[in-house]
Design an enzyme around this catalytic site. Structure first.
Site, PDB file in Angstrom:
ATOM      1  N   ASP A  41       0.836  -1.210   0.000  1.00 54.51           N
ATOM      2  CA  ASP A  41       0.000   0.000   0.000  1.00 54.51           C
ATOM      3  C   ASP A  41       0.868   1.256   0.000  1.00 54.51           C
ATOM      4  O   ASP A  41       0.877   2.038   0.958  1.00 54.51           O
ATOM      5  CB  ASP A  41      -0.932   0.001   1.226  1.00 54.51           C
ATOM      6  N   LYS A  63      -1.079  -8.068  -3.308  1.00 53.00           N
ATOM      7  CA  LYS A  63      -2.337  -7.317  -3.227  1.00 53.00           C
ATOM      8  C   LYS A  63      -2.042  -5.840  -3.453  1.00 53.00           C
ATOM      9  O   LYS A  63      -1.137  -5.287  -2.833  1.00 53.00           O
ATOM     10  CB  LYS A  63      -2.996  -7.535  -1.863  1.00 53.00           C
ATOM     11  N   THR A  64      -2.803  -5.259  -4.374  1.00 52.96           N
ATOM     12  CA  THR A  64      -2.606  -3.843  -4.708  1.00 52.96           C
ATOM     13  C   THR A  64      -3.845  -3.020  -4.354  1.00 52.96           C
ATOM     14  O   THR A  64      -4.964  -3.545  -4.289  1.00 52.96           O
ATOM     15  CB  THR A  64      -2.363  -3.684  -6.225  1.00 52.96           C
ATOM     16  N   ARG A  95     -10.126  -3.883  -4.624  1.00 55.68           N
ATOM     17  CA  ARG A  95     -10.958  -2.742  -5.038  1.00 55.68           C
ATOM     18  C   ARG A  95     -12.205  -2.578  -4.162  1.00 55.68           C
ATOM     19  O   ARG A  95     -12.826  -1.528  -4.160  1.00 55.68           O
ATOM     20  CB  ARG A  95     -11.322  -2.927  -6.521  1.00 55.68           C
ATOM     21  N   LYS A  96     -12.598  -3.632  -3.478  1.00 51.87           N
ATOM     22  CA  LYS A  96     -13.797  -3.584  -2.611  1.00 51.87           C
ATOM     23  C   LYS A  96     -14.975  -2.909  -3.302  1.00 51.87           C
ATOM     24  O   LYS A  96     -15.529  -1.922  -2.822  1.00 51.87           O
ATOM     25  CB  LYS A  96     -13.499  -2.890  -1.274  1.00 51.87           C
ATOM     26  N   ASP A  99     -21.192  -1.422  -5.501  1.00 51.86           N
ATOM     27  CA  ASP A  99     -22.283  -0.682  -6.156  1.00 51.86           C
ATOM     28  C   ASP A  99     -23.209  -1.634  -6.922  1.00 51.86           C
ATOM     29  O   ASP A  99     -23.060  -2.852  -6.835  1.00 51.86           O
ATOM     30  CB  ASP A  99     -21.662   0.384  -7.075  1.00 51.86           C
ATOM     31  N   GLY A 101     -24.887  -3.688 -10.090  1.00 49.20           N
ATOM     32  CA  GLY A 101     -24.209  -4.526 -11.081  1.00 49.20           C
ATOM     33  C   GLY A 101     -23.679  -3.747 -12.274  1.00 49.20           C
ATOM     34  O   GLY A 101     -22.521  -3.914 -12.678  1.00 49.20           O
ATOM     35  N   ASN A 102     -24.504  -2.889 -12.845  1.00 49.16           N
ATOM     36  CA  ASN A 102     -24.095  -2.159 -14.043  1.00 49.16           C
ATOM     37  C   ASN A 102     -22.886  -1.262 -13.765  1.00 49.16           C
ATOM     38  O   ASN A 102     -21.957  -1.179 -14.567  1.00 49.16           O
ATOM     39  CB  ASN A 102     -25.276  -1.329 -14.560  1.00 49.16           C
TER      40      ASN A 102
END
Ligand code: S5P
Length: 275
Positions: A41, A63-64, A95-96, A99, A101-102
């Site tokens: 990080d 992990k980025t 990225r967690k 939101d 799906g689209n």
């Protein structure tokens, strides 16, 4: 009666999955004798590349948080890919997603980072419900990528507990082709199954909040040791950030020694578990 996953070797468990990323992770762990993922990080791309090059021999995964890189340009991705081929490890972009799906499909495939084009693995919060998996799978499945759901978190006061965690596991169970595991503090085998037959089910458990010295930071992070995570709680991969790179991203010799130390501790805890 099938042996529970945490008593099987990583190599044996690669047969429990159809998803190519899950298989590749487990085969890489077995080959490199490492269940260590280093979370790098840092905000400068030169530091990122130097740290990855130094720790890579000791890891199965890097992990980025690609969105914290201040001098990002897409040539960085080519350099990252070069390192993963050179040292035989996978990328997990933390990225967690959270939101509809689209929207997550656009965030995953596009923008400046084009995450799906290079990250073998990414993760999502289950909070929007199953539609988040459908959105991400529409992009990731054709590329053979894998997804982790955040079933629990390492932080003090986390809301991801109890019924929320159980529902996360049920969501994963319905999308086993793409959801290959969890960010969690303990195994999720049979969680929320409510009498359904889940024998033969296997999910990878990746555990952040790992430290050999510190017990936490001033912002709610909580640390446990590799042995507590892998031997006591059945975690498969330990995710270590500041425990390895500390406060000085340029102290490459120290970072290398720490990576070696965490790799040894994680693997010893795994061998102890198998025994
Ligand atoms: O519950 C979580 C989930 C994640 S992915 N707790 C976490 O700490 N993480 C991530 O793991 C966090 O975003 C950070 O990148 C890493 C832990 O870093 P460390 O420096 O505290 O080891």
């Amino acid at each position: 009666m099938l042996a529970p996953p945490h008593t099987q070797s990583y190599g044996e468990r690669s047969l429990n999955f159809t998803n190519p990323t899950a298989k590749l992770i487990l085969e890489t762990m077995e080959r490199k004798k490492s269940n260590l993922a280093v979370s790098v990080d840092v905000t400068d791309k030169h530091d990122l590349l130097a740290i990855i090059d130094a720790v890579a021999p000791y890891v199965c995964m890097i992990k980025t948080h690609i969105d914290i890189i201040e001098n990002f340009d897409f040539s960085l991705i080519e350099q990252l890919q070069h390192l993963s081929h050179k040292h035989d490890f996978l990328y997990f972009e933390d990225r967690k997603f959270a939101d509809i799906g689209n929207t997550v499909a656009l965030q995953y495939s596009g923008g400046v980072h084009k995450i799906a084009s290079w990250a073998h693995l990414t993760n999502a919060h289950p909070v929007p419900g199953p539609s988040i998996i459908m959105g991400l799978a529409s992009v990731g499945l054709p590329l053979g990528r894998g997804l982790l759901l955040l079933a629990e978190m390492s932080t003090k006061g986390s809301l991801a507990v109890g019924e929320y965690t159980e529902e996360a596991v049920r969501m994963a169970r319905r999308h086993r082709d793409f959801v290959i595991g969890f960010i969690a503090q303990t195994r999720m085998d049979g969680v929320g199954a409510a009498g359904d037959d889940v024998s033969g089910e296997d999910f990878l458990v990746l555990t952040p909040g790992i430290g050999l010295e510190s017990k936490g930071d001033s912002m709610g992070q909580q640390y446990r040791t590799p042995r507590e995570a892998v031997y006591e709680s059945g975690s498969d991969i330990i995710i270590v950030g500041r425990g390895i790179y500390g406060t000085d991203p340029k102290a490459i010799d120290t970072i290398t020694r720490q990576a070696e130390r965490y790799m040894a501790a994680g693997w010893a805890a795994y061998l102890e578990r198998l025994a």
